[in-house]
Every structure is written in structure tokens, then in C-alpha cells.
Design an enzyme around this catalytic site. Structure first.
Site, PDB file in Angstrom:
ATOM      1  N   THR A   1      25.211 -27.411  26.780  1.00  0.00           N
ATOM      2  CA  THR A   1      25.939 -26.617  27.881  1.00  0.00           C
ATOM      3  C   THR A   1      27.784 -26.001  27.960  1.00  0.00           C
ATOM      4  OG1 THR A   1      25.374 -27.835  29.733  1.00  0.00           O
ATOM      5  CG2 THR A   1      24.116 -26.475  29.383  1.00  0.00           C
TER       6      THR A   1
ATOM      7  N   VAL B   1      32.844 -27.360  28.343  1.00  0.00           N
ATOM      8  CA  VAL B   1      31.000 -28.074  27.715  1.00  0.00           C
ATOM      9  C   VAL B   1      30.828 -29.470  28.525  1.00  0.00           C
ATOM     10  CG1 VAL B   1      33.095 -29.554  25.936  1.00  0.00           C
ATOM     11  CG2 VAL B   1      31.316 -28.839  25.145  1.00  0.00           C
ATOM     12  N   HIS B   2      29.514 -29.556  29.087  1.00  0.00           N
ATOM     13  CA  HIS B   2      29.305 -30.757  29.747  1.00  0.00           C
ATOM     14  C   HIS B   2      27.804 -31.779  28.546  1.00  0.00           C
ATOM     15  CE1 HIS B   2      27.296 -32.452  32.684  1.00  0.00           C
ATOM     16  NE2 HIS B   2      27.950 -31.560  34.122  1.00  0.00           N
ATOM     17  N   THR B   3      26.545 -30.645  28.895  1.00  0.00           N
ATOM     18  CA  THR B   3      25.880 -31.999  28.171  1.00  0.00           C
ATOM     19  C   THR B   3      25.423 -31.450  26.256  1.00  0.00           C
ATOM     20  OG1 THR B   3      25.085 -32.155  30.102  1.00  0.00           O
ATOM     21  CG2 THR B   3      23.403 -32.720  28.398  1.00  0.00           C
TER      22      THR B   3
END
Length: 340
Positions: A327, A313-315
Site C-alpha cells: 500500500t 509505502v506502508h504494508t
């Protein structure tokens, strides 16, 4: 150098399995739903939408003027768009292996993005997907975060160039401003309520502020290894940011007063942060495989284990209907959650 490479390239922690969820049948083509993850008061519904390009590594995303979410595909070398139905379209970037990173909606109606590896700023037309690129004056600047200012210019961080850049959307002219602290690694940037641009210095351990005329001010953080990374404007008109190094969420007032809040889960690696429609600050806990929020008035936290295992999991961003989107770089998904 390892920290520089890890963060700037968007490398992600392989995450542990999620807890307390059950899988339901897909509710739409290309969508899966998880229910049952809850705090004492909240049920969360999770939906995932696979990106068509294999291993594209979706990274940053933004709500655009057309009501869709547009996102960068770091390894896929594309800009993606997902509409309200969950339908994804992709647009190849002309420069190969450009590693698109940050993304922002401009006042000119275009979406703008950084090309980390290509050392360029890109612009995409929301109607026809046409992309125009602008090379940076500084070689090896590695642009990362990007945002718009009140006058319509786009401002961005040059993570290895140790500068803040500004591009005129009409002429494409780029001006750069040197940060006083050497090797500060400016990372993310946002427009403040005061009309200035605020940014994080990952290695400089500072929050920076730059006016539209290029005047720079830096505010040191209380702890020496805070590693500030993401930053957003809060509903209280203060700036809120994540601290990767000491597992905290920070707040800085326009006057520079800093307050820090310890995250309940240890080693959570708070990565991205945004203001939610409920007035809370929502953020990613990459190391804990969680989505969380903090109440800006009370400082109270809530955490939700609702993500795909090892998702990367990023942004995080807010969609047009107020749902929380993010994302998942490792599993190549866009995902959203909603509370019930």
C-alpha cells in the site's frame, strides 16, 4: 507519546524521490509501470492502482480466500478489494471514522479487521460485502494487528490497552489477556509454526508469545531502543520482525533465541515484513522509499528503489500469483512489483 501516536495511527514519513527508474506507458486501465530499477541481478517492474476514494490512506492488506487482496482504508473508513484484473471495489464501514487498521483472513471464510479509533473488531463477507462489528470490552484499547489461530479464533493486539485479545468467530465472544510489561504497546501479531501467537511490543522492546490458553511469555531484545513493529513467520519456521529504532531485521526462534541483521541503508525505517514466494523475507523501508529482502539462510540483503516519490509505502503482502503487493498511503495507491 509522539511515537505511540505516529506508529499506531499509521502516520508516515514523507519520502525522497526515487532513483534509477523510467516511466513506461500504462499497461492497463488505472495502472502505470516503472522499469529499469535494478540491483546487480534483478530488474523490477512496478504497477500502481489508484484507490477510488480520495485520500483514503490504504493501510494493511491480505490475500483472501477468494484470491483477491483485501485492504483497509484508514481515512476512507472502508474495506477495499482488488482483483487479478486490478479492479477495485470498496465497502463502507458502518461506524463512522473507525480508522480500520490491521486485516486478516479467517478460517471461517470471512476477512476480519481492526477498527483502531472505533475500538471494535470488524468482519466482512467476501461475497456480498456485508460488515458486522464487535465492540471491545476495554475502553480505549485501540486494536491494531490481527491474525488467525489454528483453532479458527482471531487474535489481535490492543495497542493502548496493553492486552492481547481473542475473538470467537462463531459467537463473537472476546477474551483479553494482560501483558506483564506495562505500556508495552503491542503492535502486530502472527501465527507461529509452533501453533502459538507471536507479537511485537513496540514500547516494551520485546517479542511476545501467547499460547491458545492465554499463557504469555516475553523475550527482551538485545538493544534498548529496537522498537519492534511488524512480524511474520519465515520459511525457516522462525519469526522475523522489523526494528524501527535501530534499523535492523530481527529473527527469533521458537525457543526465544534472537539474532539481528543490520540493514545496509541507514535510517531506512523498516516497517512491514512478509515471506515471499522466493523464500526471502520481503520488507518495506519507509524512510528510504524502498522495497527490500533478506535471505533467511545467509542474511544477505537486496534493496530496490522502485516506489512512487513520497508514496508513504506502508504494508507488504503476497498476491495469488506470487507478486509483491504493498500500500502507498500518501499517494492513495495499491502497488505491486515483479522481478524479471
Amino acid at each position: 507519546m509522539f511515537k505511540q501516536f505516529l506508529i499506531a495511527m499509521g502516520a508516515l514519513v514523507m519520502l525522497p524521490s526515487m532513483l534509477g527508474v523510467t516511466f513506461d506507458a500504462p499497461s492497463a486501465p488505472g495502472e502505470s509501470t516503472i522499469t529499469g530499477a535494478k540491483t546487480s541481478k534483478t530488474n523490477i517492474v512496478y504497477s500502481a492502482f489508484p484507490v477510488p476514494t480520495f485520500d483514503s490512506r490504504p493501510t494493511a492488506l491480505v490475500l483472501a480466500a477468494d484470491g483477491c487482496l483485501w485492504f483497509t482504508e484508514n481515512l476512507g473508513n472502508k474495506i477495499g478489494r482488488i482483483d487479478a484484473r486490478g479492479v477495485i471495489a470498496e465497502f463502507p464501514i458502518p461506524t463512522a471514522n473507525s480508522a480500520p487498521a490491521g486485516i486478516a483472513q479467517g478460517l471461517d471464510g470471512y476477512v476480519w479487521f481492526t477498527e483502531f479509533a472505533a475500538n471494535k473488531i470488524g468482519r466482512i463477507n467476501l461475497v456480498n460485502g456485508n460488515i458486522v462489528e464487535f465492540a471491545l470490552p476495554t475502553v480505549g484499547a485501540y486494536p491494531l494487528g490481527i491474525t488467525r489461530a489454528l483453532d479458527g479464533t482471531l487474535w489481535f493486539t490492543e495497542s493502548m490497552g496493553n492486552k492481547i485479545g481473542r475473538i470467537n468467530p462463531t459467537t463473537g465472544t472476546i477474551v483479553e489477556f494482560v501483558i506483564a510489561t506495562p505500556n508495552s504497546m503491542p503492535s502486530n501479531i502472527v501465527l507461529g509454526a509452533d501453533g502459538n501467537l507471536w507479537f511485537t511490543e513496540l514500547l516494551g522492546n520485546r517479542i511476545g508469545r501467547i499460547t491458545l490458553d492465554g499463557t504469555l511469555t516475553e523475550f527482551p531484545l538485545p538493544d534498548s531502543n529496537s522498537d519492534p513493529y511488524a512480524i511474520t513467520l519465515g520459511p525457516d519456521l522462525n519469526l522475523w520482525f522489523t526494528e524501527l529504532g535501530n534499523n535492523k531485521i530481527g529473527r527469533i526462534t521458537p525457543r526465544g533465541a534472537i539474532t539481528e541483521f543490520a540493514i545496509p541503508t541507514a535510517n531506512s525505517v523498516p516497517y512491514s515484513i512478509t515471506t515471499g514466494p522466493d523464500g526471502n523475507l520481503w520488507f518495506i523501508e519507509t524512510g528510504a522509499n524502498q522495497i527490500a529482502h533478506i535471505n533467511p539462510t545467509t542474511g544477505a540483503f537486496a534493496e530496490f528503489s522502485v516506489l512512487t516519490p513520497t508514496s508513504g509505502v506502508h504494508t507488504i503482502a503476497i498476491g495469488s500469483s506470487g507478486q509483491i503487493w504493498f500500500t502507498e498511503s500518501n499517494t492513495n495507491n495499491l502497488a505491486r512489483i515483479s522481478a524479471h
